[in-house]
Design a protein around this motif. Structure first.
Motif, PDB file in Angstrom:
ATOM      1  N   TYR A   1      -5.923  -7.387   8.187  1.00  0.00           N
ATOM      2  CA  TYR A   1      -4.544  -7.165   8.609  1.00  0.00           C
ATOM      3  C   TYR A   1      -3.832  -6.158   7.702  1.00  0.00           C
ATOM      4  CZ  TYR A   1       0.269  -8.368   9.966  1.00  0.00           C
ATOM      5  OH  TYR A   1       1.575  -8.332  10.404  1.00  0.00           O
ATOM      6  N   GLN A   2      -4.079  -6.291   6.358  1.00  0.00           N
ATOM      7  CA  GLN A   2      -3.389  -5.402   5.426  1.00  0.00           C
ATOM      8  C   GLN A   2      -4.358  -4.787   4.415  1.00  0.00           C
ATOM      9  OE1 GLN A   2      -0.245  -4.449   5.827  1.00  0.00           O
ATOM     10  NE2 GLN A   2      -0.511  -3.041   4.116  1.00  0.00           N
ATOM     11  N   ASP A   3      -4.748  -5.556   3.394  1.00  0.00           N
ATOM     12  CA  ASP A   3      -5.679  -5.057   2.373  1.00  0.00           C
ATOM     13  C   ASP A   3      -6.079  -6.222   1.475  1.00  0.00           C
ATOM     14  OD1 ASP A   3      -3.485  -5.478   0.629  1.00  0.00           O
ATOM     15  OD2 ASP A   3      -2.793  -3.425   0.925  1.00  0.00           O
TER      16      ASP A   3
ATOM     17  N   THR B   1      12.898  -0.734   5.910  1.00  0.00           N
ATOM     18  CA  THR B   1      13.955  -1.735   5.981  1.00  0.00           C
ATOM     19  C   THR B   1      15.326  -1.151   6.299  1.00  0.00           C
ATOM     20  OG1 THR B   1      12.730  -3.123   4.433  1.00  0.00           O
ATOM     21  CG2 THR B   1      15.072  -3.601   4.719  1.00  0.00           C
ATOM     22  N   ARG B   2      15.768  -0.173   5.539  1.00  0.00           N
ATOM     23  CA  ARG B   2      17.116   0.363   5.747  1.00  0.00           C
ATOM     24  C   ARG B   2      17.253   1.035   7.113  1.00  0.00           C
ATOM     25  NH1 ARG B   2      19.118   3.069  -0.001  1.00  0.00           N
ATOM     26  NH2 ARG B   2      19.077   1.134  -1.242  1.00  0.00           N
TER      27      ARG B   2
ATOM     28  N   ARG C   1       3.483  -0.919   6.057  1.00  0.00           N
ATOM     29  CA  ARG C   1       3.995  -2.197   6.539  1.00  0.00           C
ATOM     30  C   ARG C   1       4.801  -2.971   5.492  1.00  0.00           C
ATOM     31  NH1 ARG C   1      -0.591  -4.952   8.535  1.00  0.00           N
ATOM     32  NH2 ARG C   1      -0.118  -4.729  10.740  1.00  0.00           N
ATOM     33  N   PRO C   2       4.355  -3.047   4.224  1.00  0.00           N
ATOM     34  CA  PRO C   2       5.135  -3.817   3.239  1.00  0.00           C
ATOM     35  C   PRO C   2       6.569  -3.320   3.044  1.00  0.00           C
ATOM     36  CG  PRO C   2       2.925  -3.430   2.420  1.00  0.00           C
ATOM     37  CD  PRO C   2       3.069  -2.601   3.649  1.00  0.00           C
ATOM     38  N   ARG C   3       6.862  -2.101   3.488  1.00  0.00           N
ATOM     39  CA  ARG C   3       8.222  -1.585   3.366  1.00  0.00           C
ATOM     40  C   ARG C   3       9.042  -1.822   4.630  1.00  0.00           C
ATOM     41  NH1 ARG C   3       6.803   4.459   0.957  1.00  0.00           N
ATOM     42  NH2 ARG C   3       5.443   3.755  -0.753  1.00  0.00           N
ATOM     43  N   SER C   4       8.432  -2.413   5.644  1.00  0.00           N
ATOM     44  CA  SER C   4       9.108  -2.557   6.930  1.00  0.00           C
ATOM     45  C   SER C   4      10.135  -3.678   6.908  1.00  0.00           C
ATOM     46  CB  SER C   4       8.085  -2.828   8.040  1.00  0.00           C
ATOM     47  OG  SER C   4       7.486  -4.095   7.875  1.00  0.00           O
TER      48      SER C   4
ATOM     49  N   ARG D   1      11.335  -9.810   5.736  1.00  0.00           N
ATOM     50  CA  ARG D   1      11.920 -11.024   6.305  1.00  0.00           C
ATOM     51  C   ARG D   1      10.883 -12.143   6.417  1.00  0.00           C
ATOM     52  NH1 ARG D   1      13.972  -8.857  10.973  1.00  0.00           N
ATOM     53  NH2 ARG D   1      12.271  -9.660  12.262  1.00  0.00           N
ATOM     54  N   GLU D   2       9.673 -11.787   6.854  1.00  0.00           N
ATOM     55  CA  GLU D   2       8.630 -12.805   7.025  1.00  0.00           C
ATOM     56  C   GLU D   2       8.190 -13.391   5.687  1.00  0.00           C
ATOM     57  OE1 GLU D   2       7.665 -14.091   9.732  1.00  0.00           O
ATOM     58  OE2 GLU D   2       8.283 -12.681  11.278  1.00  0.00           O
TER      59      GLU D   2
END
Length: 553
Positions: free
Chosen positions: A307-309, A400-401, A447-450, A455-456
């Motif tokens: 999914y990520q790393d 995020t912003r 993704r980690p900056r999304s 939120r999750e």
């Protein structure tokens, strides 16, 4: 002179009802039966009553065959008036293309124990009610098989879908063979085969499926599995069975045996089940976690890494370790750790647009589509995706912003709504479509900056904080808190409702601490949350003083 043969003399037609879904060739099957009857000199009539689309019902094809009298006396009507619809209790043969349809035929009175030969395929195509259930909405196949036995004079059952697929044909051909093999119609096998040949389409494959169905009709129908007998006192631990056992499928049994083998390997040599890039995580699983939970932990490591790393897998293990540290049965079944390993991995790999794109272009998925479509080597196959992205799904993927700003923009919402109003079709196997999905999947490092990722992660940690706090005094309650993740699934409105239900459950947990029945009460509430999509049953179970909390994720 004997009385002329007529309807009034007690003769009746052979009545056949076919319950089949779209694309299964139910109409072709009915036409074949009519062709056989007419070739033998029978009056034949075929009608159909269309069902509802999207697998909430099947089309009922109805055939009546009436033998022509040998004599034709003057002034006596010999041509029968045949019925347009099957009459409950008056059907000689029912053919069901799927096990649920066999159950429907019994429920509707088409198949009865005093008259009907029921020919049913044991495969399942889940109905929309089963698919849309928030929890496990599948109807018990064992119960359907019981009903088929009890509701028919004679049951002929086999996986006719698999027989047809093996012959590279459709299920109607296999069911036609079963009808011929049943002996319920007074025609020779050759007459059935001639009807297939006369159709002129896919003859060889249809005849192969016909032969397989004919042979299957001569074998005993599968019987329902008995309920497991209760263990004698003091005989050791009793496996927990949820619901009733389903008929054993050889392929499923082999898969289960393979899974048991992998579990044994995982307990003793975890590193053997993961690739080189996850060896550090496998070593950590082997050295720091209960033996009983290791297989689930390895699956979780692989899932989070894909999914990520691998760093995300480290984060996953750190979260599960919090509950492993307070698991009172770490040397035994380690139920708390095992369930945490399962549900933490599921939540950490929530479905977003990046994940969807990644899954759609996986080589294994494309190969699976080709296999399912029975594409020959070198044969071109087009896979078209029907997508309908919403504003939230787009903004959640952005930094995020930016995502937060666009989420509050009415202009952006109007633009997205206009572009995606009728959905988007993407050809995964085309250059443009594949490239678009490939580019979206390449966003994974971002993704980690999304917006949604942050939120999750906050929501996951808050959930685990509750479980760890509960474990200090009530490990069963802690395990049930962990299992509440089950209500979080899907996307769009379904996910939003799941978040609301999850928030209600977590609020309820705060009022259950210290109660002797806390775990059982949370199970009751979670069951209610899984009963419907919009949380109506959960609110009823909680009582009238329910205030919908802020979104959990």
């Amino acid at each position: 002179m004997s009385a002329p043969s007529s309807w009034s003399a007690g003769r009746r037609p052979i009545t056949i009802a076919i319950l089949a879904m779209g694309g299964e060739g139910g109409g072709v099957l009915a036409d074949w039966i009519v062709a056989v009857g007419e070739q033998a000199g029978y009056y034949s009539q075929n009608t159909s009553v269309a069902g509802v689309a999207q697998r909430t019902g099947a089309t009922v094809y109805y055939v009546e065959l009436y033998p022509r009298p040998d004599d034709q006396p003057a002034g006596v009507r010999t041509e029968p008036v045949l019925s347009l619809f099957p009459t409950p209790g008056e059907v000689d043969v029912v053919i069901a293309s799927e096990l649920m349809e066999a159950g429907r035929s019994v429920q509707r009175g088409f198949s009865t124990p005093d008259r009907t030969t029921l020919i049913a395929s044991t495969n399942r195509v889940y109905s929309m009610d089963e698919r849309l259930a928030v929890g496990d909405g599948r109807v018990d196949s064992n119960g359907l098989l019981e009903a088929a036995h009890a509701g028919s004079r004679r049951l002929i059952a086999a996986d006719f879908m698999k027989l047809a697929e093996d012959a590279r044909s459709v299920i109607s051909a296999a069911l036609f063979g079963a009808l011929a093999g049943s002996g319920e119609l007074p025609f020779e096998r050759a007459a059935f085969e001639d009807a297939i040949r006369a159709s002129g389409k896919g003859v060889d494959a249809s005849l192969a499926a016909f032969a397989a169905g004919y042979d299957a009709a001569g074998r005993p129908a599968p019987v329902p599995l008995p309920e497991p007998a209760p263990a004698a006192p003091g005989s050791g631990p009793v496996p927990i069975t949820i619901g009733r056992r389903r008929p054993v499928d050889p392929a499923e049994e082999a898969a289960a045996e393979e899974e048991r083998r992998r579990d044994e390997i995982a307990r003793s040599h975890p590193g053997h089940l993961v690739g080189p890039h996850l060896q550090p995580q496998a070593a950590r699983v082997a050295g720091a976690f209960p033996v009983a939970a290791r297989s689930m932990l390895l699956h979780g490591c692989v899932r989070t890494a894909v999914y990520q790393d691998p760093a995300y897998s480290d984060r996953y293990l750190a979260r599960v370790a919090r509950l492993a540290a307070v698991d009172p049965d770490a040397e035994g079944a380690a139920a708390l750790t095992t369930e945490a390993a399962r549900h933490v991995a599921l939540w950490m790999t929530y479905q977003d647009t990046i994940h969807v794109a990644q899954q759609k272009i996986r080589r294994r998925r494309i190969e699976g589509v080709r296999t399912e479509a029975k594409a020959a080597p070198g044969q071109l196959v087009n896979v078209r995706e029907y997508l309908h992205p919403q504003v939230e799904e787009i903004t959640d993927t952005l930094p995020t912003r930016l995502g937060r700003w666009l989420a509050g923009s009415s202009l952006f919402a109007k633009v997205v709504g206009k572009v995606t109003r009728n959905g988007i079709v993407v050809n995964t196997t085309g250059i443009i479509g594949f490239t678009l999905l490939w580019i979206m999947a390449r966003f994974r490092p971002l993704r980690p900056r999304s917006l949604r990722f942050g939120r999750e992660q906050v929501a996951i940690d808050a959930w685990l904080d509750r479980a760890v706090a509960a474990a200090a005094t009530d490990a069963e309650l802690a395990r049930e808190i962990v299992e509440c993740q089950r209500v979080l699934k899907g996307y769009g409105a379904t996910h939003h409702h799941g978040q609301e239900s999850f928030g209600l459950l977590m609020d309820a947990v705060d009022g259950l601490s210290g109660r002797t029945d806390a775990a059982a009460e949370l199970v009751r509430l979670r069951t209610a949350a899984l009963a419907d999509e919009d949380g109506t049953a959960l609110r009823a179970a909680l009582g009238p003083r329910v205030v919908v909390p802020a979104r959990a994720g």
